[in-house]
Design a protein around this motif. Sequence first.
Motif, PDB file in Angstrom:
ATOM      1  N   TRP A  62      25.590  49.493  50.938  1.00  0.00           N
ATOM      2  CA  TRP A  62      26.225  50.748  50.508  1.00  0.00           C
ATOM      3  C   TRP A  62      27.192  50.497  49.359  1.00  0.00           C
ATOM      4  CZ3 TRP A  62      31.433  52.310  50.786  1.00  0.00           C
ATOM      5  CH2 TRP A  62      31.672  53.673  50.607  1.00  0.00           C
ATOM      6  N   ALA A  63      27.985  49.451  49.478  1.00  0.00           N
ATOM      7  CA  ALA A  63      28.951  49.140  48.425  1.00  0.00           C
ATOM      8  C   ALA A  63      28.257  48.784  47.113  1.00  0.00           C
ATOM      9  CB  ALA A  63      29.860  47.990  48.872  1.00  0.00           C
ATOM     10  N   LYS A  64      27.212  47.970  47.197  1.00  0.00           N
ATOM     11  CA  LYS A  64      26.544  47.511  45.984  1.00  0.00           C
ATOM     12  C   LYS A  64      25.740  48.629  45.319  1.00  0.00           C
ATOM     13  CE  LYS A  64      26.404  42.636  47.262  1.00  0.00           C
ATOM     14  NZ  LYS A  64      27.584  42.388  46.427  1.00  0.00           N
ATOM     15  N   GLU A  65      25.013  49.403  46.121  1.00  0.00           N
ATOM     16  CA  GLU A  65      24.158  50.458  45.558  1.00  0.00           C
ATOM     17  C   GLU A  65      24.957  51.636  45.025  1.00  0.00           C
ATOM     18  OE1 GLU A  65      21.229  51.560  48.433  1.00  0.00           O
ATOM     19  OE2 GLU A  65      19.884  49.924  47.848  1.00  0.00           O
ATOM     20  N   ASN A  66      26.128  51.900  45.609  1.00  0.00           N
ATOM     21  CA  ASN A  66      26.915  53.070  45.235  1.00  0.00           C
ATOM     22  C   ASN A  66      28.179  52.724  44.459  1.00  0.00           C
ATOM     23  OD1 ASN A  66      25.471  55.387  46.790  1.00  0.00           O
ATOM     24  ND2 ASN A  66      25.705  53.773  48.307  1.00  0.00           N
ATOM     25  N   ASN A  67      28.305  51.432  44.101  1.00  0.00           N
ATOM     26  CA  ASN A  67      29.460  50.986  43.312  1.00  0.00           C
ATOM     27  C   ASN A  67      30.773  51.278  44.028  1.00  0.00           C
ATOM     28  OD1 ASN A  67      29.968  49.532  40.972  1.00  0.00           O
ATOM     29  ND2 ASN A  67      30.537  51.336  39.803  1.00  0.00           N
ATOM     30  N   LYS A  68      30.804  50.999  45.333  1.00  0.00           N
ATOM     31  CA  LYS A  68      31.972  51.236  46.169  1.00  0.00           C
ATOM     32  C   LYS A  68      32.651  49.907  46.517  1.00  0.00           C
ATOM     33  CE  LYS A  68      30.823  55.689  46.873  1.00  0.00           C
ATOM     34  NZ  LYS A  68      31.655  56.854  46.519  1.00  0.00           N
ATOM     35  N   ASN A  82      36.445  44.166  42.782  1.00  0.00           N
ATOM     36  CA  ASN A  82      35.698  44.998  41.849  1.00  0.00           C
ATOM     37  C   ASN A  82      34.793  45.960  42.600  1.00  0.00           C
ATOM     38  OD1 ASN A  82      36.667  43.735  39.412  1.00  0.00           O
ATOM     39  ND2 ASN A  82      35.326  42.008  39.889  1.00  0.00           N
ATOM     40  N   ARG A  83      34.417  47.018  41.946  1.00  0.00           N
ATOM     41  CA  ARG A  83      33.443  47.939  42.532  1.00  0.00           C
ATOM     42  C   ARG A  83      32.122  47.197  42.792  1.00  0.00           C
ATOM     43  NH1 ARG A  83      33.844  53.392  42.778  1.00  0.00           N
ATOM     44  NH2 ARG A  83      35.788  54.346  42.069  1.00  0.00           N
ATOM     45  N   GLY A  84      31.490  47.555  43.900  1.00  0.00           N
ATOM     46  CA  GLY A  84      30.257  46.893  44.295  1.00  0.00           C
ATOM     47  C   GLY A  84      30.483  45.644  45.118  1.00  0.00           C
ATOM     48  N   MET A 107      38.049  49.296  39.955  1.00  0.00           N
ATOM     49  CA  MET A 107      38.663  48.132  40.591  1.00  0.00           C
ATOM     50  C   MET A 107      39.788  48.569  41.520  1.00  0.00           C
ATOM     51  SD  MET A 107      40.815  44.995  38.846  1.00  0.00           S
ATOM     52  CE  MET A 107      39.412  44.208  38.051  1.00  0.00           C
ATOM     53  N   LEU A 108      39.921  47.852  42.644  1.00  0.00           N
ATOM     54  CA  LEU A 108      41.078  47.990  43.522  1.00  0.00           C
ATOM     55  C   LEU A 108      41.970  46.782  43.294  1.00  0.00           C
ATOM     56  CD1 LEU A 108      42.598  49.326  45.942  1.00  0.00           C
ATOM     57  CD2 LEU A 108      41.224  47.842  47.430  1.00  0.00           C
ATOM     58  N   GLU A 109      43.225  47.035  42.950  1.00  0.00           N
ATOM     59  CA  GLU A 109      44.161  45.945  42.712  1.00  0.00           C
ATOM     60  C   GLU A 109      45.400  46.136  43.592  1.00  0.00           C
ATOM     61  OE1 GLU A 109      46.372  43.564  39.031  1.00  0.00           O
ATOM     62  OE2 GLU A 109      45.363  45.481  38.656  1.00  0.00           O
ATOM     63  N   VAL A 110      45.637  45.171  44.447  1.00  0.00           N
ATOM     64  CA  VAL A 110      46.814  45.160  45.316  1.00  0.00           C
ATOM     65  C   VAL A 110      47.804  44.167  44.710  1.00  0.00           C
ATOM     66  CG1 VAL A 110      47.653  44.611  47.631  1.00  0.00           C
ATOM     67  CG2 VAL A 110      45.450  45.766  47.346  1.00  0.00           C
ATOM     68  N   LYS A 111      49.012  44.646  44.397  1.00  0.00           N
ATOM     69  CA  LYS A 111      49.955  43.832  43.624  1.00  0.00           C
ATOM     70  C   LYS A 111      51.281  43.659  44.365  1.00  0.00           C
ATOM     71  CE  LYS A 111      50.117  44.863  39.206  1.00  0.00           C
ATOM     72  NZ  LYS A 111      50.260  45.688  37.963  1.00  0.00           N
ATOM     73  N   ASN A 112      51.548  42.431  44.777  1.00  0.00           N
ATOM     74  CA  ASN A 112      52.862  42.040  45.302  1.00  0.00           C
ATOM     75  C   ASN A 112      53.350  42.951  46.439  1.00  0.00           C
ATOM     76  OD1 ASN A 112      53.235  41.749  41.902  1.00  0.00           O
ATOM     77  ND2 ASN A 112      53.312  39.913  43.173  1.00  0.00           N
TER      78      ASN A 112
END
Length: 251
Positions: free
Chosen positions: A183-189, A25-27, A1-6
């Motif tokens: 690409w994002a979905k198949e490679n969990n990016k 989330n990934r994907g 997961m990428l989380e951008v906080k404040n």
Amino acid sequence: MLEVKNIYCGYNGVHVVKDVSFKVNRGENICIVGPNGCGKSTLLKSISNLISFEGDVILDGKNIKYLKRKELATKVSLMTQNSNILFPYSIFETVALGRYAHLNGLFSKLSKDDEDIINKSLELVGILNIKDKLISELSGGQLQRVFLARAFAQNPDVILLDEPTNHLDLRYQIEILDYLKLWAKENNKIIVAVLHDLNLVQNFADKVLMLKDGSIVNNGDTKEVLNGEDLEKVYGIDIKAFMVKTLRKWN
């Protein structure tokens, strides 16, 4: 997961982005939208740790502030609107720069696997047949595809894209975004993209982050964000009505 906080960030002590938070989330992919000057590009620069910022950017539990530059380059790739041509490299050499974060040392040579990844990246954006051409000889659209190929060759966990379809004709806009989504979905990016064309956003984005004056107006599922009343408030025009009116002219 990428989380951008404040996140707070900007230039010369002035905050352009103010208290922005979101998760991807990934994907998945998320598009950042809003009028010119609302902080979209500045936000991308903070996520890639190119400018100082207050707050946190967490990728798979790691705070990017504390990652070494080389490790960060294997995880996050940023393609800006103003990628400069500093040297007259060939297309192949320029795309190969995306692989250097994965090499053991400064003077390490590209492996056969590296070369295969570079050629595959060139093929994906339709410029494999001109890979020996100098980038100083390219059109704006061709150059844009070179920088996209370099991002693919880098094979990061997150690709940050600032107007990735700029200078591309309609066919390549659609093809590139379709491939990015796959690409994002198949490679969990993860893809985080700034786009101005809301038609492309409707077709591409899983989520939308809408900004105005550096602050979040709406954030969530694409259909919910783009079909809400906030769109007219942010852009000062009934965009949905305009799109429907234009569509009727095609009939």
